[in-house]
Design an enzyme around this catalytic site. Structure first.
Site, mmCIF file in Angstrom:
data_model
loop_
_atom_site.group_PDB
_atom_site.id
_atom_site.type_symbol
_atom_site.label_atom_id
_atom_site.label_comp_id
_atom_site.label_asym_id
_atom_site.label_seq_id
_atom_site.Cartn_x
_atom_site.Cartn_y
_atom_site.Cartn_z
ATOM 1 N N TYR A 36 -2.647 0.125 10.761
ATOM 2 C CA TYR A 36 -2.622 -0.430 9.403
ATOM 3 C C TYR A 36 -1.340 0.007 8.689
ATOM 4 O O TYR A 36 -0.662 -0.812 8.059
ATOM 5 C CB TYR A 36 -3.850 0.038 8.615
ATOM 6 N N SER A 66 0.855 -1.183 0.000
ATOM 7 C CA SER A 66 0.000 0.000 0.000
ATOM 8 C C SER A 66 0.891 1.232 0.000
ATOM 9 O O SER A 66 2.042 1.175 0.442
ATOM 10 C CB SER A 66 -0.889 0.011 1.256
#
Length: 290
Positions: free
Chosen positions: A127, A114
């Site tokens: 996260y 990501s």
């Protein structure tokens, strides 16, 4: 003749209806669905053992879970679950698959990371930490992999419009903010959650788009180590590399969110317009060619 067989894995096979429907005639021919839980070493071993010669030429690791909100409102156990899935899930997979790849001196490890693996985002603390861990792990391993003629590629999407994101957002709405101070709770509710959907509508990609990028990477002769899939998001991650001290991206995001919110919203609307125009142009070009 050379046949490519794709093994799609799921933690819970009872939820595979959509995948089975999408697979169509390929199911049982070039596509097989197997059970695999990245949080269970035995599950991983059983899955790999079931493959002919335990052979994995390309491993695509995309299991993951998200979590948003103030850390004061999240338990350590919840945080551990995110890390266990997003980071240690990858580690477990590679511990099982990597030795065979090394022995054959052939293989490509593709990890769905990501942009939050290179730049932290407000209220995505845990996260982002899990994706930073993935990036550091793979960057370290990539040096060793070269010795065995193996490739490692990190695919770094920005926002992706999927069921995954909808669930993360819905869980965020349920967050018990009683342990957070008033300023933090207000920041999460009236700034982050309020703009969540607009950011995804503006910058978000489809899962099909990310899949196309992934396919491009796995079919390249010399695949890159890192590949960002969203050019609209690239200027934001570039800020990090523009300032070795790391202050520029943090200051920029702070000012965008708290001091220039009107400019921020105007910028999102402008980007949305650009994306709409490009999609419209693409559609018209397709229509002309038919």
């Amino acid at each position: 003749m050379y046949f490519v067989i794709v093994y799609a894995t799921m933690r819970n096979l009872s939820k595979g209806e959509a995948l089975v429907e999408a697979a169509g005639r390929t199911l049982g021919r070039t596509l097989e669905i197997k059970q695999l839980d990245v949080c269970d070493e035995n599950s991983i071993k059983e899955c790999v053992d079931s493959l002919p010669e335990r052979r994995v030429d390309i491993l695509i690791s995309n299991a993951g879970m998200g979590m948003i909100g103030p850390i004061e409102c999240q338990s350590i156990d919840e945080m551990k679950t995110v890390m266990d899935t997003n980071f240690f899930g990858l580690v477990r997979l590679l511990k099982e698959v990597l030795p065979d790849m090394k022995r054959r001196k052939k293989g490509h490890i593709v990890v769905i990371s990501s942009v939050m693996g290179i730049q932290g985002i407000l209220f995505n603390d845990v996260y982002a930490a899990s994706k930073f861990a993935v990036e550091g792990f793979c960057e370290s391993l990539a040096v060793q992999a070269l010795r065995f003629n193996l490739n490692i590629s990190l695919i770094e999407p920005g926002p992706v419009i999927t069921e995954f994101e909808r669930k993360v957002y819905e869980e965020g709405l349920k967050t018990d903010l009683s342990k957070a101070d008033k300023v933090t709770a207000d920041m999460f509710t009236n700034i982050y959650l309020k703009n969540y959907k607009q950011i995804f509508e503006t910058l978000g990609q489809s899962s099909e788009d990310v899949a196309e990028h992934t396919h491009k990477i796995i079919t390249m002769d010399n695949p890159p180590f890192r590949h960002q899939t969203n050019t609209l998001y690239t200027p934001m991650t570039t800020l990090k590399y523009a300032d070795p001290n790391g202050d520029l991206p943090i200051d920029t995001f702070y000012k965008m969110v708290f001091e220039h919110d009107k400019v921020f919203n105007a910028s999102l609307n402008f980007l949305k317009l650009l994306r709409w125009r490009s999609r419209k142009s693409f559609t018209m070009e397709k229509d002309k060619s038919n």
